[in-house]
Enzyme design. Structure first.
Site, mmCIF file in Angstrom:
data_model
loop_
_atom_site.group_PDB
_atom_site.id
_atom_site.type_symbol
_atom_site.label_atom_id
_atom_site.label_comp_id
_atom_site.label_asym_id
_atom_site.label_seq_id
_atom_site.Cartn_x
_atom_site.Cartn_y
_atom_site.Cartn_z
ATOM 1 C CB CYS A 56 4.718 -2.795 -3.106
ATOM 2 S SG CYS A 56 3.577 -3.311 -4.394
ATOM 3 C CG ASP A 57 0.439 1.718 -1.225
ATOM 4 O OD1 ASP A 57 0.047 1.378 -0.097
ATOM 5 O OD2 ASP A 57 0.027 2.732 -1.809
#
Length: 596
Positions: A392-393
């Protein structure tokens, strides 16, 4: 074509934002430590202590910028880039009257980029045995030059820029226009730019403001859990089907766990709900300003618990009131939207909505949904998977929870030879046997970083039917494994890998360098260079990353059998020699003999 260009532009924006946040995110613990020391021990803190308060200024002026620059350099060029980035940032730190977070975000990556380019030019020309001298002095000299550049050029520019931005923020706050920032922040969060905005932009500016004013409302603009909480509460009361059933658990995880990504799919299901998020964010920020809310340091993750711990003395009422107002406003607007949404009565299944949305996204991007594979084709594609990574980010909240869910499923299925982990998307490394699971919005960037890996895109890390498919395929592949091993063994015995190489074309021998095994690749390169020198042959020998390899028949790549499968998927023209052991193979004498 236009849709594809737009997608690429979005990926570039996400990448830039992630790079900014990725320099701050690993150092959130240090920022929290500074905030706690400031809140507790400064002159007007909870328990003033003059001796402990001496830590506040050095940590703000030196420790935090050095950590940010170190991580920024590492993102570009691992440890060598990190060290040069840390040296370089001292040029902008020394003598500066403002916290040098912006300077650190410039000098850290610049230092990593400079030493990377320098190594590309000169590292392969260094004689064997002089590598350590080259490594140490090249980093030291380049770091010194960048520090001097920072002192005379970057420092004045950053000081001026930071001062200008600080005055701009103060002006916006003074005319009570700051709440309008949420008009842009809330939609950007849903596009998975939440960490980029919070940690890449607002946190550095907030620290600068908190250092002078004792607190900052900027820490609350992105981390305020109120808007998301209101939307999830609206689904609890007015939602349908699985969306309604999953909303209570999501609300708890969001509000107390601080994982804001969990409510993004709910907004993506009903895009009109972005109005509720914006209204909640605007009203919450207005309340923070009106009642004097603010934090001493970043609240990360954006949990009500973290916010309570970071709230400045005397600002509790304003801070909690802002969160409450944001939740109430977003709840009321979301409730109206959901009550009047007739489509929910016809199709209220969350999984079905996610599948429908994925198809619509693919169509809007000019792509066709992949055709269904047969059962055996699907299983076969998992043959080489040995590691599953959720990306994810930020590499924390949502991906960690997704990895935990799949890890539990894998364990219950009795699969013991596959590991499941999570990481930030910018930390992904291309390697053999990798399956990467990302959110749909980040799938393009994940594919760019790991082009040889398998990829699975999901809309929600916490409730995707694709997890069961992954587990089923991993479980089924064990039925084919004995046959696969036998076929591989027969193929290896049937042919001589060296005999199939056209040595007349070979001008360079390459070893594939993985970040986890840099030392091994360097040793392999050195040993083969020594063999060629003794044979009076001048052939270039390099260790390169798989992404940097030229697909040309003049390149002879020496790899193990497992790595060869990955290599053949990526390249069609390079020549390959498969060996059992890269350090002790008996094929090297034959290779040296046949090279021109």
């Amino acid at each position: 074509m236009e849709a594809k260009k737009n997608t690429s532009f979005k990926a570039k924006v996400q990448k830039l934002g992630t790079n900014l946040s990725s320099m701050v995110m690993p150092n959130i613990a240090a920022i929290i430590a500074w905030g706690l020391i400031t809140a507790i021990f400064m002159a007007n803190g909870w328990f003033p202590n003059a001796k402990i308060a001496l830590l506040i200024s050095p940590m703000l002026s030196y420790l935090l910028p050095l950590l940010i620059a170190y991580v920024g350099g590492r993102l570009v060029y691992e440890e060598r880039g990190a060290v040069v980035g840390a040296i370089a940032v001292m040029g902008v730190v020394v003598g500066a009257k403002v916290p040098m977070f912006l300077g650190a975000m410039i000098m850290g990556p610049l230092g990593g980029w400079c030493i990377k380019k320098f190594d590309q030019l000169f590292q392969d020309k260094i004689p064997s045995g002089f590598e350590m001298i080259y490594n140490n002095f090249s980093s030291g000299i380049l770091g010194m030059l960048l520090a001097i550049l920072g002192t005379y050029v970057v420092n004045p520019l950053v000081v001026g820029g930071s001062t200008l931005m600080g005055k701009g923020v103060d002006f916006i706050i003074s005319i009570h226009m700051l709440p309008l920032a949420n008009i842009f922040i809330e939609p950007a969060k849903v596009l998975f730019l939440n960490n980029a905005i919070g940690n890449g932009i607002l946190v550095p500016l907030g620290i600068q403001q908190a250092a002078s004013a004792g607190k900052s409302v900027l820490f609350l603009l992105e981390s305020n859990p109120g808007p998301g909480l209101g939307i999830l509460l609206a689904f609890m009361f007015f939602g349908k089907g699985s969306a309604k059933a999953s909303a209570p658990g999501a609300a708890i995880i969001h509000f107390f766990g601080g994982i804001h990504e969990i409510y993004f799919p709910y907004i993506l299901m009903k895009p009109a709900l972005i109005i509720a998020a914006i209204a909640g964010g605007v009203s919450g920020t207005f309340t923070f300003q009106l009642l004097g809310g603010g934090l001493k340091a970043a609240a990360s993750p954006g949990s009500i618990i973290a916010i309570a711990l970071m709230t400045a003395k005397g600002a509790y009422f304003g801070t909690f009131a802002g969160v409450l107002v944001a939740a109430v406003v977003s709840f009321l607007i979301a409730a109206v939207i959901l009550k009047h949404d007739k489509s929910m009565e016809d199709d209220d299944d969350l999984a079905a909505k996610q599948a429908q949305m994925q198809a619509m996204k693919a169509e809007s991007k000019g792509k066709e949904m992949p055709t269904a594979m047969s059962a055996q084709e699907s299983v076969e594609s998992y043959r080489d998977v040995k590691k599953v990574i959720f990306a994810c980010d930020a590499g924390m909240g949502s991906s960690a929870m997704g990895a935990s869910l799949l890890r539990d499923k894998v364990k219950k299925a009795g699969i013991t030879d596959v590991t499941v982990t999570n990481t930030a998307i910018n930390r992904l490394q291309d390697e053999a046997g990798l399956l990467v699971i990302t959110q749909e919005e980040l799938a393009e960037r994940a594919a760019q970083r790991t082009p040889s890996a398998m990829h699975v895109a999901v809309d929600n890390f916490l409730s995707s039917p694709k997890y069961d498919e992954v587990v089923a395929n991993l479980k089924a592949i064990s039925q084919f494994e004995p046959t696969a091993k036998a076929e591989a063994k027969t193929e290896t015995q049937a042919s001589d890998p060296v005999a199939n190489v056209d040595f007349a074309k070979v001008t360079e021998v390459d070893f594939i360098s993985h970040d986890q095994h840099k030392g091994t690749a360097t040793m392999e390169t050195t040993l083969l260079k020594e063999r060629l020198t003794k044979a009076n042959k001048e052939v270039t020998v390099k260790n390169v990353k798989i992404n940097d390899l030229d697909d040309d028949s003049s390149h002879l790549v020496v790899v193990t059998a497992q790595a060869a499968k990955n290599l053949r998927l990526r390249y069609t023209n390079v020549q390959i020699v498969v060996v059992d052991d890269l350090l002790t193979s008996d094929k090297y004498d034959e290779i040296v003999k046949k090279l021109n």
